[in-house]
Design a protein around this motif. Structure first.
Motif, PDB file in Angstrom:
ATOM      1  N   GLU A 183     126.610  37.473  79.284  1.00  0.00           N
ATOM      2  CA  GLU A 183     125.829  38.702  79.138  1.00  0.00           C
ATOM      3  C   GLU A 183     124.748  38.786  80.209  1.00  0.00           C
ATOM      4  O   GLU A 183     124.481  39.859  80.766  1.00  0.00           O
ATOM      5  CB  GLU A 183     125.219  38.750  77.737  1.00  0.00           C
ATOM      6  CG  GLU A 183     126.274  38.898  76.658  1.00  0.00           C
ATOM      7  CD  GLU A 183     125.723  38.839  75.232  1.00  0.00           C
ATOM      8  OE1 GLU A 183     126.288  39.488  74.356  1.00  0.00           O
ATOM      9  OE2 GLU A 183     124.734  38.119  74.995  1.00  0.00           O
ATOM     10  N   LYS A 201     128.412  37.492  67.871  1.00  0.00           N
ATOM     11  CA  LYS A 201     129.099  37.768  69.150  1.00  0.00           C
ATOM     12  C   LYS A 201     129.518  36.443  69.762  1.00  0.00           C
ATOM     13  O   LYS A 201     129.119  35.372  69.285  1.00  0.00           O
ATOM     14  CB  LYS A 201     128.152  38.517  70.085  1.00  0.00           C
ATOM     15  CG  LYS A 201     126.878  37.740  70.374  1.00  0.00           C
ATOM     16  CD  LYS A 201     125.933  38.523  71.247  1.00  0.00           C
ATOM     17  CE  LYS A 201     124.693  37.729  71.553  1.00  0.00           C
ATOM     18  NZ  LYS A 201     123.783  38.434  72.453  1.00  0.00           N
ATOM     19  N   LYS A 243     131.506  34.662  67.089  1.00  0.00           N
ATOM     20  CA  LYS A 243     131.196  35.700  66.107  1.00  0.00           C
ATOM     21  C   LYS A 243     131.607  35.173  64.734  1.00  0.00           C
ATOM     22  O   LYS A 243     132.790  34.978  64.473  1.00  0.00           O
ATOM     23  CB  LYS A 243     131.966  36.973  66.450  1.00  0.00           C
ATOM     24  CG  LYS A 243     131.654  38.107  65.534  1.00  0.00           C
ATOM     25  CD  LYS A 243     132.242  39.411  66.048  1.00  0.00           C
ATOM     26  CE  LYS A 243     131.935  40.503  65.029  1.00  0.00           C
ATOM     27  NZ  LYS A 243     132.259  41.815  65.520  1.00  0.00           N
ATOM     28  N   SER A 275     126.989  44.074  70.482  1.00  0.00           N
ATOM     29  CA  SER A 275     126.626  42.891  71.280  1.00  0.00           C
ATOM     30  C   SER A 275     125.986  43.353  72.584  1.00  0.00           C
ATOM     31  O   SER A 275     126.245  44.476  73.066  1.00  0.00           O
ATOM     32  CB  SER A 275     127.867  42.054  71.582  1.00  0.00           C
ATOM     33  OG  SER A 275     128.699  42.753  72.490  1.00  0.00           O
TER      34      SER A 275
END
Ligand code: SF4
Length: 702
Positions: free
Chosen positions: A118, A454, A470, A480
């Motif tokens: 991310e 997530k 998750k 997410s």
């Protein structure tokens, strides 16, 4: 109390709080988490967890979870909107600010709490897609110092140790680290050491860790740099130098030896407030013991000359050859669960994968792997956190996107930051919770899924890549962070550029390719499944790496990452603190962690009744008995701690844990940073939370 549902399966994940990166076994019922326990077979924690880990699921249930996007209307009231409206508005407002004031007029502040995939997606979307020039992470507040110290000394940001070193040292030197409560599972690893090690703590506070040490050097605050230069001088004078290591693997030693000559024993003793014999005793220990490991954390990192202090510690390890062998090392302990992922892949001061924005070869490699035009990659790193804050003050930054962090509580000189938030044209906050101090100020709040809702990977302090999964559904419409960044790219019109980034695991494969031939190479990790089976893998783990279970300690061959393979001695004259006590404000304020049960701004930990019970609800200030007597303040009495920037009310905790003339406040309380002084390490731009001038007075009977 609701009855616990019997689980029908279990799965392993890594914890989402601190950088220790413990393994937790989540108990599932029909695919949803119902309970958890520490994983006995995870190589980090060996079946142990601290209170925060045990309560990791509870805090996901909080009443103030953000469940729908909220948009502030012209009347100042925030109302729920759907994701389409939210993201369309986000893109439209940021684009219009950029069109009017230039690309650099919007910025982002992120975190060490989201998955590496991310972080990389955010950095890539923001910088390569949205054309945002400036973004930084709250990791600037905890470990930027260590990054710069390692890069300059070793040639790459590479903490060299494994946790096994805690168990194999015969002398463990902890500097500015309250391991007992800040990293309790690492402390348990120390307790597993069967060599009867000397445990030395250098800390101005008599912390829980100092109480358990065999030697506590309670040096005056912010004199540790002088202490380490003095120690180096003493050891060089006495011939306690590993000459063969220094000559074969380092450069700059002779200059360092000349430099430290000015730090004579008596003057160092005077400046640090220590006995000369105490300093000699530590020098002798370091000389006599075969496996000396040096560990530091926020007491060093969050100071006005943190980088040079960290390097003075590294210098001691180098000159005594205490690196690359079991039980040794110059070892920085990181704070957040994925600060290490942020260090490598957040795309802020480093280009993805530890590459350099300014290096054309690096830009070309990154553009090739990502299949994006090279001219989308900036040729220099963006502004650091403090410079972004100044940019808001100067009117240069007018739109801000804050992700999974709470700077309205945590940033140094907090009320200044809060005031600046109010001057922005548009503030977007992406968070799990709707009631953090920062989320409450948002014009647009984007509800995010949290740990456990997530998937992705974290990298812990010993460079171990571990998996999060998750194990329950996010509440309401929360998504997410991966999904939100993908939506941002789509609504900004650059979604095509990130078509290959279709899932966290596909990003993992891209990051793997970026890591090839870098010191952090992890091309040998096949996929999430192999990571899961291996119970985490430490980098470097290049393609073809043989043994998953091997202890991964760096520099065993004495080769560092500078082109000549040598480590550098880096040093500089000490300089004064930004604000020292004086007649008007005669006390020095120290801030830090107050409990193993609390975490940073308490965004999550305050949501657990169990964790709240382990920590006093009221703010307590530690004050020395002699000072308390002088001020007429009794135990538990209400007092006011005041700096030039603000004042706080606290109960007196009268205790000799702090020295005379010092007062300690935990960082978790929302008001602590109303007092702190905005001073920064000049090399890392990390805020110096550990010292500013305050005055104290009684508020009457307690
Ligand atoms: Fe989680 Fe850190 Fe506690 Fe381990 S020590 S359980 S990683 S918070």
């Amino acid at each position: 109390v609701p009855a616990l549902k019997a689980p029908d399966a279990t799965t392993g994940v890594v914890c989402g709080y601190c950088s220790t990166g413990c393994g937790l076994t989540v108990h599932l019922r029909e695919g949803e988490a119902v309970n958890l326990s520490p994983s006995a077979d995870y190589p980090v924690n060996l079946g142990m967890a601290c209170p925060k880990g045990w309560e990791a699921l509870t805090v996901l249930e909080a009443d103030d979870r953000a469940t729908t996007p909220l948009l502030r209307g012209d009347d100042g009231i925030r109302r729920p909107v759907d994701w389409h409206t939210a993201m369309e508005t986000f893109a439209a407002r940021f684009k219009s600010i950029q069109a009017e004031h230039g690309n650099e007029s919007v910025a982002y502040l992120s975190t060490g709490q989201i998955a590496t995939e991310e972080m990389a997606l955010l950095g890539a979307v923001a910088k390569f897609g949205m054309g945002i020039k400036h973004g930084d992470g709250n990791t600037r507040q905890c470990m930027a110092t260590a990054v710069v110290a390692y890069k300059q000394a070793f040639g790459f940001d590479a903490p060299p140790y494994t946790y096994q070193d805690f168990e194999e040292s015969d002398c463990i030197v902890l500097v500015g680290s309250n391991l007992c409560i800040a990293h309790p599972i690492m402390w348990e690893r120390v307790m597993k050491n069967r060599n009867a090690p000397e445990i030395v703590v250098v800390d101005p506070r008599r912390t829980e860790t100092a109480v358990s040490a065999t030697l506590h050097l309670q040096a005056r605050p912010k004199t540790d740099l002088v202490l380490f230069y003095g120690l180096a001088n003493l050891m060089i004078e006495r011939g306690w130098v590993d000459r063969s290591f220094v000559e074969a693997h380092t450069s700059g030693f002779d200059d360092y030896a000349r430099f430290v000559r000015r730090f004579g024993l008596l003057s160092v003793a005077y400046e640090t407030g220590l006995e000369a014999q105490q300093i000699e005793h530590l020098a002798e220990l370091i000389h006599r013991k075969k496996r000396v490991s040096f560990w530091w954390t926020m007491g060093v990192n969050q100071s006005h000359e943190g980088v040079r202090t960290a390097q003075a510690i590294i210098n001691l390890a180098l000159l005594t050859g205490n690196i690359g062998r079991p039980g040794t090392g110059a070892n920085s302990i990181t704070g957040q669960c994925n600060a290490m992922g942020s260090r490598l892949f957040s795309n802020t001061t480093n280009l993805l994968g530890g590459h350099d924005f300014a290096d054309p070869l690096h830009r070309s490699k990154v553009a090739g792997v990502l299949e994006i035009p090279e001219d989308r990659i900036p040729t220099q790193a963006g502004w650091t956190y403090d410079r972004i804050v100044d940019g808001i003050r100067e009117g240069k930054i007018r739109g801000l996107w804050v992700i999974a962090t709470n700077p309205a509580h945590s940033w140094i000189h907090q009320q200044d930051f809060r005031q600046l938030l109010g001057t922005l044209d548009f503030l977007v906050v992406q968070d799990m919770y709707s009631s953090t101090e920062t989320a409450l100020a948002a014009d647009l709040l984007l509800p995010a899924a949290g740990w456990g809702e997530k998937e992705g990977t974290f990298i812990n302090s010993e460079r171990r890549v571990g998996l999060i999964k998750k194990v329950r559904r996010a509440p309401g419409q929360a998504l997410s962070d991966f999904h939100i960044f993908k939506l941002a790219a789509h609504y900004y019109g650059c979604g095509e550029m990130f078509k290959r980034w279709e899932s966290p695991e596909s990003i993992f494969q891209i990051l793997k390719a970026l890591s090839a031939n870098q010191p952090c190479d992890f091309t040998g990790i096949r996929d999430y499944r192999s990571l899961d089976e291996a119970r985490g893998i430490q980098w470097p783990y290049p393609e073809g790496a043989a043994d998953l279970s091997s202890q991964r300690r760096l520099f065993a061959d004495g080769r560092f990452y500078h082109a000549d393979g040598r480590a550098r001695f880096v040093f500089e004259n000490p300089r004064p603190m930004g604000e020292s006590p004086d007649d008007e404000y005669p006390f020095l304020l120290l801030t830090g962690r107050g409990s193993a049960s609390q975490w940073h701004t308490q965004t999550r930990t305050a949501k657990s009744g169990v964790l709240r019970k382990l920590y006093p609800a009221e703010l307590h200030a530690e004050i020395h008995p002699a000072d308390a007597r002088w001020l007429g303040i009794g135990p538990g009495q209400a007092m006011i701690v005041e700096s030039r920037r603000g004042r706080v009310h606290a109960k007196a905790f009268v205790t000799p844990t702090v020295g005379q003339g010092q007062v300690f406040l935990p960082m978790h309380d929302p008001v602590t940073n109303t007092l702190t002084y905005p001073d920064f390490d000049p090399n890392s731009r990390q805020p110096a939370y550990k010292g500013c001038a305050v005055r104290i007075r009684s508020e009457g009977p307690g």
